[in-house]
Design a protein around this motif. Structure first.
Motif, mmCIF file in Angstrom:
data_model
loop_
_atom_site.group_PDB
_atom_site.id
_atom_site.type_symbol
_atom_site.label_atom_id
_atom_site.label_comp_id
_atom_site.label_asym_id
_atom_site.label_seq_id
_atom_site.Cartn_x
_atom_site.Cartn_y
_atom_site.Cartn_z
ATOM 1 N N UNK A 187 -3.996 21.758 5.574
ATOM 2 C CA UNK A 187 -3.618 20.710 4.630
ATOM 3 C C UNK A 187 -2.218 20.940 4.082
ATOM 4 N N UNK A 188 -1.294 20.097 4.500
ATOM 5 C CA UNK A 188 0.063 20.112 3.988
ATOM 6 C C UNK A 188 0.267 18.983 2.995
ATOM 7 N N UNK A 189 1.472 18.484 2.912
ATOM 8 C CA UNK A 189 1.806 17.477 1.903
ATOM 9 C C UNK A 189 0.947 16.206 1.981
ATOM 10 N N UNK A 190 0.743 15.606 3.171
ATOM 11 C CA UNK A 190 -0.024 14.350 3.207
ATOM 12 C C UNK A 190 -1.434 14.484 2.635
ATOM 13 N N UNK A 191 -2.040 15.677 2.775
ATOM 14 C CA UNK A 191 -3.406 15.870 2.280
ATOM 15 C C UNK A 191 -3.471 15.866 0.761
ATOM 16 N N UNK A 192 -2.336 16.021 0.097
ATOM 17 C CA UNK A 192 -2.303 16.092 -1.367
ATOM 18 C C UNK A 192 -1.868 14.767 -1.981
ATOM 19 N N UNK A 193 -2.029 13.695 -1.217
ATOM 20 C CA UNK A 193 -1.662 12.378 -1.706
ATOM 21 C C UNK A 193 -2.852 11.432 -1.594
ATOM 22 N N UNK A 194 -2.736 10.306 -2.281
ATOM 23 C CA UNK A 194 -3.694 9.224 -2.141
ATOM 24 C C UNK A 194 -2.883 7.933 -2.064
ATOM 25 N N UNK A 195 -3.546 6.804 -2.198
ATOM 26 C CA UNK A 195 -2.809 5.540 -2.113
ATOM 27 C C UNK A 195 -3.000 4.724 -3.375
ATOM 28 N N UNK A 196 -2.072 3.809 -3.582
ATOM 29 C CA UNK A 196 -2.158 2.861 -4.688
ATOM 30 C C UNK A 196 -1.705 1.507 -4.149
ATOM 31 N N UNK A 197 -2.417 0.449 -4.509
ATOM 32 C CA UNK A 197 -2.012 -0.896 -4.125
ATOM 33 C C UNK A 197 -1.167 -1.492 -5.246
ATOM 34 N N UNK A 198 0.038 -1.927 -4.902
ATOM 35 C CA UNK A 198 0.945 -2.543 -5.867
ATOM 36 C C UNK A 198 1.110 -4.014 -5.507
ATOM 37 N N UNK A 199 0.789 -4.895 -6.459
ATOM 38 C CA UNK A 199 0.878 -6.330 -6.226
ATOM 39 C C UNK A 199 1.955 -6.949 -7.101
ATOM 40 N N UNK A 200 2.801 -7.766 -6.506
ATOM 41 C CA UNK A 200 3.869 -8.443 -7.241
ATOM 42 C C UNK A 200 3.687 -9.949 -7.084
ATOM 43 N N UNK A 201 3.620 -10.632 -8.202
ATOM 44 C CA UNK A 201 3.417 -12.075 -8.152
ATOM 45 C C UNK A 201 4.374 -12.831 -9.033
ATOM 46 N N UNK A 202 4.077 -14.112 -9.205
ATOM 47 C CA UNK A 202 4.913 -14.984 -10.015
ATOM 48 C C UNK A 202 3.996 -15.900 -10.831
ATOM 49 N N UNK A 203 3.015 -15.250 -11.479
ATOM 50 C CA UNK A 203 2.082 -16.006 -12.306
ATOM 51 C C UNK A 203 0.828 -16.447 -11.588
ATOM 52 N N UNK A 204 0.550 -15.874 -10.399
ATOM 53 C CA UNK A 204 -0.662 -16.265 -9.668
ATOM 54 C C UNK A 204 -1.914 -15.917 -10.458
ATOM 55 N N UNK A 205 -2.916 -16.774 -10.407
ATOM 56 C CA UNK A 205 -4.213 -16.494 -10.996
ATOM 57 C C UNK A 205 -5.294 -16.822 -9.979
ATOM 58 N N UNK A 208 0.871 -1.173 0.000
ATOM 59 C CA UNK A 208 0.000 0.000 0.000
ATOM 60 C C UNK A 208 0.908 1.222 0.000
ATOM 61 N N UNK A 209 0.939 1.969 -1.108
ATOM 62 C CA UNK A 209 1.950 2.992 -1.346
ATOM 63 C C UNK A 209 1.305 4.370 -1.503
ATOM 64 N N UNK A 210 1.962 5.410 -0.977
ATOM 65 C CA UNK A 210 1.507 6.794 -1.116
ATOM 66 C C UNK A 210 1.896 7.337 -2.484
ATOM 67 N N UNK A 211 0.922 7.911 -3.199
ATOM 68 C CA UNK A 211 1.170 8.468 -4.534
ATOM 69 C C UNK A 211 0.507 9.839 -4.643
ATOM 70 N N UNK A 212 0.889 10.659 -5.624
ATOM 71 C CA UNK A 212 0.250 11.968 -5.802
ATOM 72 C C UNK A 212 -1.205 11.828 -6.211
ATOM 73 N N UNK A 213 -1.984 12.889 -5.941
ATOM 74 C CA UNK A 213 -3.366 12.939 -6.435
ATOM 75 C C UNK A 213 -3.395 13.048 -7.949
ATOM 76 N N UNK A 214 -2.469 13.827 -8.520
ATOM 77 C CA UNK A 214 -2.397 13.990 -9.975
ATOM 78 C C UNK A 214 -2.401 15.447 -10.377
ATOM 79 N N UNK A 215 -3.597 15.986 -10.671
ATOM 80 C CA UNK A 215 -3.744 17.396 -11.035
ATOM 81 C C UNK A 215 -4.721 18.054 -10.060
#
Length: 419
Positions: free
Chosen positions: A400-418, A114-121
Motif C-alpha cells: 500500500x503506497x499513496x493511492x491506498x491512503x486516499x478516497x474519493x469525493x464527488x464535487x458538483x457545480x451548478x447554477x441553481x439547479x434543483x 470525481x476527485x481523489x482526496x485524503x482519508x483524513x486521520x
C-alpha cells in the motif's frame, strides 16, 4: 515493563484531525519540501536515534527476544539513511490528491467531478520495526493525511526518538507537527482506545504478527485496512530451470528471513525433485536452511524433520522451511489454498501455460513467475515506501503506497439547479 506516560489518546486524535484540515490544503510542493527536510534531519540526528535504539535492544536481549525479532528491531546508520532515502523517493512520486478521476455534465447542466482526496486521520498500530514510523509518516503526509502512531513496546525508545526528530523537522515546514502523533505508552488501554474512535480516526492499519492483526480486526469499530502475515510459497515446477529455481529459493528464504515476504514453504514437483534433489540438499546445507518435510521429502533429505500441520501454516521468520513434494501444479495450488495467507506466492517454470494457470488460480495479493517473493515491498515496486501489505480485497490490496491512503469525493457545480 509497562510504561504509563501521561497520554490522552483522544486529545491526540483530536489534534491530528485538526492538523489534517490544514494538511489537506497544502500544495504538493509544500508537502515535498517538508518530506525532504524530515529526511535531512533524520540523517543529521541519526546518532540520537541509534542511542535510543540501543536501549530497546538491550531491553530485548534481557528479555530473551529471538534473533529474528532482534533483527527487525535493530537500527544501523545505513538503515536510518535508507528510510530517509525512502522519504525522498516518496517526495518524487506523483501526488494523487486532487486528481480528477472522471467528470461529466448532466442534461440539466450540473457538472460532476470525481476527485481523489485524503482519508483524513490514519491510526497505525505496529510491532518491532521502527522504520515503519518513518515510512508510514512519509506516506501519510504526502497523501494529505494526519497519522496517529502506536508502535510496539519493544521499540518504544526508538520510536519516540524518531518522532521527536520528525517533530523538530516539521517545525521548519508548512505541515503542523500535530499531524504526526505518537502514543508513548505500553499500556494496552492506550491501544484499545484507538479501536473505537470513529469520530476522530478514519481508518486503522495494523502491521505485525497474526495476534496483533486479529486483535484489531476483531475489536475495532473504526474501519480497518488489514495487513497480513506472510506464509509465502515457492513452487518449483517439473519444468523449472534449476539455476533459476535455486537462486530464487535462496533469495526468498535467506535474504532477510524475518520479513513477511520471505518464503516459508517450498513446494517441489516430484519429477524435478527426483532429478535435482542433490543440488537442493546442497543448497539447504550451504545456506544453513533446516527442512521440515512431508514423508517423501524426509526420506530423501538428510536431517529433515517431519512436518506437522503447524509447519505447513507457520511463518517461521527464520532459516527453517517446510518442504512439500507434489505430483502436479494442481496439487501445489491446493496446498497454497489450504495454508497460504494471500500474501505472496511464486512459481518457477519454463512452461508459460503452467505459469499462467498458477497465476490465475492462486489467490494472493502478489504472484511471481520466475522471481523472488522478496519484491513484495513498496520500495522495491517503485512506491518509495509502503504503509503495509494488504491481504484483503476491499479498498486496497498488496503493498500500500499513496493511492491506498486516499478516497474519493464527488464535487458538483451548478447554477441553481434543483431536483
Amino acid at each position: 515493563m509497562i510504561i504509563r506516560e501521561t497520554v490522552n489518546v483522544e486529545k491526540q486524535a483530536i489534534e491530528a484531525k485538526k492538523a489534517a484540515k490544514t494538511l489537506s490544503l497544502l500544495s504538493t510542493e509544500k508537502k515535498n519540501e517538508a518530506l525532504l527536510i524530515v529526511a535531512e534531519t533524520l540523517e543529521a540526528e541519526y546518532q540520537t536515534i541509534l542511542a535510543a535504539n540501543e536501549a530497546d535492544l538491550e531491553k530485548g536481549r534481557e528479555q530473551g527476544y529471538e534473533a529474528a525479532y532482534i533483527d527487525r528491531l535493530a537500527l544501523t546508520k545505513e538503515r536510518i539513511f535508507d528510510f530517509a532515502e525512502g522519504l525522498r523517493q516518496v517526495a518524487k512520486l506523483e501526488d494523487p490528491i486532487g486528481d480528477i478521476q472522471s467528470s461529466w455534465t448532466l442534461e440539466n447542466g450540473l457538472h460532476v467531478e470525481k476527485v481523489t482526496v485524503p482519508l483524513g486521520v490514519i491510526g497505525m498500530i505496529y510491532e518491532a520495526r521502527p522504520n515503519v514510523t518513518a515510512d508510514a509518516t512519509g506516506l501519510a503526509l504526502k497523501s494529505g493525511n494526519a497519522i496517529v502512531l502506536k508502535g510496539g513496546s519493544s521499540a518504544l525508545f526508538s520510536n519516540k526518538a524518531i518522532v521527536a526528530v520528525i517533530h523538530r523537522a516539521l517545525e521548519k515546514t508548512a505541515i503542523p507537527k500535530e499531524a504526526v502523533q505518537f502514543i508513548a505508552s505500553t499500556d494496552r488501554e492506550a491501544t484499545q482506545a484507538l479501536f473505537t474512535m470513529k469520530e476522530h480516526i478514519d481508518v486503522l492499519i495494523p502491521r505485525g504478527g497474526a495476534s496483533l492483526i486479529n486483535a484489531v480486526v476483531n475489536n475495532a469499530t473504526v474501519p480497518v485496512l488489514e495487513t497480513g502475515v506472510g506464509n509465502c510459497h515457492i513452487y518449483i515446477d517439473k519444468e523449472a530451470d534449476i539455476e533459476k529455481a535455486l537462486k530464487v529459493l535462496v533469495n526468498a528464504k535467506t535474504d532477510r528471513p524475518a520479513v513477511c515476504n520471505a518464503a516459508e514453504t517450498v513446494i517441489v514437483h516430484k519429477a524435478w525433485f527426483d532429478i535435482n534433489r542433490d543440488a537442493l540438499i546442497k543448497t539447504f546445507a550451504d545456506n544453513g536452511i533446516t527442512a521440515h518435510g512431508d514423508e517423501y521429502a524426509v526420506r530423501h533429505i538428510p536431517n529433515a524433520q517431519v512436518a506437522n500441520e503447524e509447519d505447513w501454516a507457520n511463518e517461521y521468520l527464520s532459516l527453517d522451511i517446510a518442504v512439500k513434494v507434489v505430483e502436479s501444479v494442481d496439487e501445489a495450488i491446493q496446498h497454497i489454498d489450504q495454508y497460504g495467507t494471500k500474501h505472496s506466492e511464486a512459481i518457477i517454470t519454463e512452461n508459460k501455460a503452467t505459469a499462467r494457470q498458477f497465476m490465475n488460480l492462486v489467490d494472493a495479493s502478489a504472484i511471481y513467475h520466475n522471481a523472488s517473493t522478496r519484491f513484495t515491498d513498496g520500495g522495491a515496486l517503485g512506491f518509495g515506501a509502503e504503509i503495509g501489505i494488504s491481504t484483503q480485497k476491499l479498498h486496497a490490496r498488496g503493498p500500500m503506497g499513496l493511492p491506498a491512503l486516499t478516497t474519493i469525493k464527488f464535487l458538483m457545480t451548478g447554477d441553481g439547479q434543483i431536483r
